[in-house]
Design a protein around this motif. Structure first.
Motif, PDB file in Angstrom:
ATOM      1  N   LYS A 189     129.957  -3.133  76.352  1.00  0.00           N
ATOM      2  CA  LYS A 189     130.899  -2.123  76.189  1.00  0.00           C
ATOM      3  C   LYS A 189     132.144  -2.106  77.469  1.00  0.00           C
ATOM      4  O   LYS A 189     133.164  -2.000  77.191  1.00  0.00           O
ATOM      5  N   TYR A 190     131.485  -2.180  78.601  1.00  0.00           N
ATOM      6  CA  TYR A 190     132.252  -2.284  79.701  1.00  0.00           C
ATOM      7  C   TYR A 190     132.527  -3.656  80.510  1.00  0.00           C
ATOM      8  O   TYR A 190     133.262  -3.693  81.416  1.00  0.00           O
ATOM      9  N   LYS A 237     126.072 -13.156  81.962  1.00  0.00           N
ATOM     10  CA  LYS A 237     127.023 -13.066  82.867  1.00  0.00           C
ATOM     11  C   LYS A 237     128.219 -13.914  82.732  1.00  0.00           C
ATOM     12  O   LYS A 237     127.825 -15.218  82.167  1.00  0.00           O
ATOM     13  N   PHE A 238     129.410 -13.560  83.129  1.00  0.00           N
ATOM     14  CA  PHE A 238     130.507 -14.446  83.173  1.00  0.00           C
ATOM     15  C   PHE A 238     131.075 -13.852  84.499  1.00  0.00           C
ATOM     16  O   PHE A 238     131.850 -12.706  84.389  1.00  0.00           O
ATOM     17  N   MET A 239     131.516 -14.819  85.162  1.00  0.00           N
ATOM     18  CA  MET A 239     131.912 -14.744  86.652  1.00  0.00           C
ATOM     19  C   MET A 239     131.497 -13.366  87.242  1.00  0.00           C
ATOM     20  O   MET A 239     132.430 -12.502  87.845  1.00  0.00           O
ATOM     21  N   GLY A 240     130.323 -13.237  87.249  1.00  0.00           N
ATOM     22  CA  GLY A 240     129.661 -12.222  87.985  1.00  0.00           C
ATOM     23  C   GLY A 240     129.543 -10.913  87.217  1.00  0.00           C
ATOM     24  O   GLY A 240     128.720  -9.805  87.533  1.00  0.00           O
ATOM     25  N   MET A 241     130.157 -10.723  86.045  1.00  0.00           N
ATOM     26  CA  MET A 241     130.106  -9.448  85.250  1.00  0.00           C
ATOM     27  C   MET A 241     129.293  -9.827  84.023  1.00  0.00           C
ATOM     28  O   MET A 241     128.936 -10.780  83.600  1.00  0.00           O
ATOM     29  N   THR A 242     129.042  -8.756  83.542  1.00  0.00           N
ATOM     30  CA  THR A 242     127.832  -8.684  82.461  1.00  0.00           C
ATOM     31  C   THR A 242     128.806  -8.579  81.142  1.00  0.00           C
ATOM     32  O   THR A 242     129.558  -7.756  80.505  1.00  0.00           O
ATOM     33  N   LYS A 243     128.717  -9.693  80.395  1.00  0.00           N
ATOM     34  CA  LYS A 243     129.429 -10.083  79.205  1.00  0.00           C
ATOM     35  C   LYS A 243     128.731  -9.552  77.838  1.00  0.00           C
ATOM     36  O   LYS A 243     129.233  -8.800  77.098  1.00  0.00           O
ATOM     37  N   SER A 244     127.607  -9.543  77.885  1.00  0.00           N
ATOM     38  CA  SER A 244     126.867  -8.897  76.678  1.00  0.00           C
ATOM     39  C   SER A 244     125.343  -8.790  77.004  1.00  0.00           C
ATOM     40  O   SER A 244     124.837  -9.206  78.218  1.00  0.00           O
ATOM     41  N   PHE A 245     124.567  -8.131  76.064  1.00  0.00           N
ATOM     42  CA  PHE A 245     123.140  -7.838  76.381  1.00  0.00           C
ATOM     43  C   PHE A 245     122.244  -8.597  75.511  1.00  0.00           C
ATOM     44  O   PHE A 245     122.840  -8.669  73.969  1.00  0.00           O
TER      45      PHE A 245
END
Length: 222
Positions: A138-139, A207-215
């Motif tokens: 979501k985020y 992860k994508f570029m250090g961010m969480t893309k999905s779970f």
């Protein structure tokens, strides 16, 4: 430029898209788990489609039988796949642990409300000895269905206007019906939400570029 747009903004069903590259990387883990489970393996794919399994290289595989469940059934071309009609929130046609794996990829966020999501999570854990469920975060900075930054946090009326009056989302104007359908049905989930839906499962982050893309939540023994 056209090839780049198709790669960056194409749907995950496009085998040459960035989204599909993430999906294929994700499926490496899943296929490794298949190698650990005694054959034959019965998989229930909730809300999936045949092309997904073709792309994953799991069609016509000896000892792997996949049932694809959707609101409407369809014809399948591969002998180890069947398509059945059903509802993700009510799998009463199947007994407890009737499948080796209950599988779902990017579906649970399409159920309109949290009550429906809870019902689906319960049914997944009930009918599958193991389960594997993926959903977008979501985020994450990019809303994956519209490919627009933080679009999920904009009021629905403004989202509807953007979708139907501009080509900002996937370089197209959405029809009013298509836009409204998506706006009504999509309810993205956070890490906290997924842990509450699947309290005894393991949660991994894509992860994508250090961010969480999905779970991904699962209960494989790793």
């Amino acid at each position: 430029m056209e090839n780049f747009i198709a790669w960056a903004f194409g749907t995950s069903s496009n085998t040459n898209s960035l989204g599909n590259q993430f999906r294929q990387k994700r499926m490496i883990f899943f296929k490794n788990q298949l190698d650990r489970i005694p054959k034959p393996i019965k998989i229930l794919d909730i809300g999936g489609y045949e092309e997904f399994w073709i792309n994953a290289g799991l069609t016509d595989r000896s000892g792997i039988h996949i049932t694809i469940l959707n609101l409407e059934s369809s014809k399948t071309k591969h002998k180890n796949l069947i398509s059945v009609k059903g509802n993700a929130t009510n799998l009463s046609a199947y007994s407890d642990n009737s499948f080796d794996i209950a599988f779902s990829n990017s579906v649970i966020e399409h159920l309109y409300n949290s009550d429906q999501q809870l019902k689906m999570a319960y049914e997944i854990m009930r009918v599958g000895k193991y389960h594997y469920v993926q959903t977008p975060n979501k985020y994450f900075i990019i809303e994956p269905h519209y490919l627009l930054p933080y679009f999920q946090f904009i009021p629905k009326s403004i989202r509807f206007y953007i979708l139907t009056k501009t080509k900002f989302s996937r370089f197209k104007k959405w029809s009013s019906n298509e836009a409204q359908q998506y706006l009504d049905e999509i309810l993205l989930l956070s890490e906290k939400d997924m842990k509450e839906l699947f309290p005894s499962s393991k949660l991994t982050k894509e992860k994508f570029m250090g961010m969480t893309k999905s779970f991904v939540v699962h209960n494989f023994e790793i």
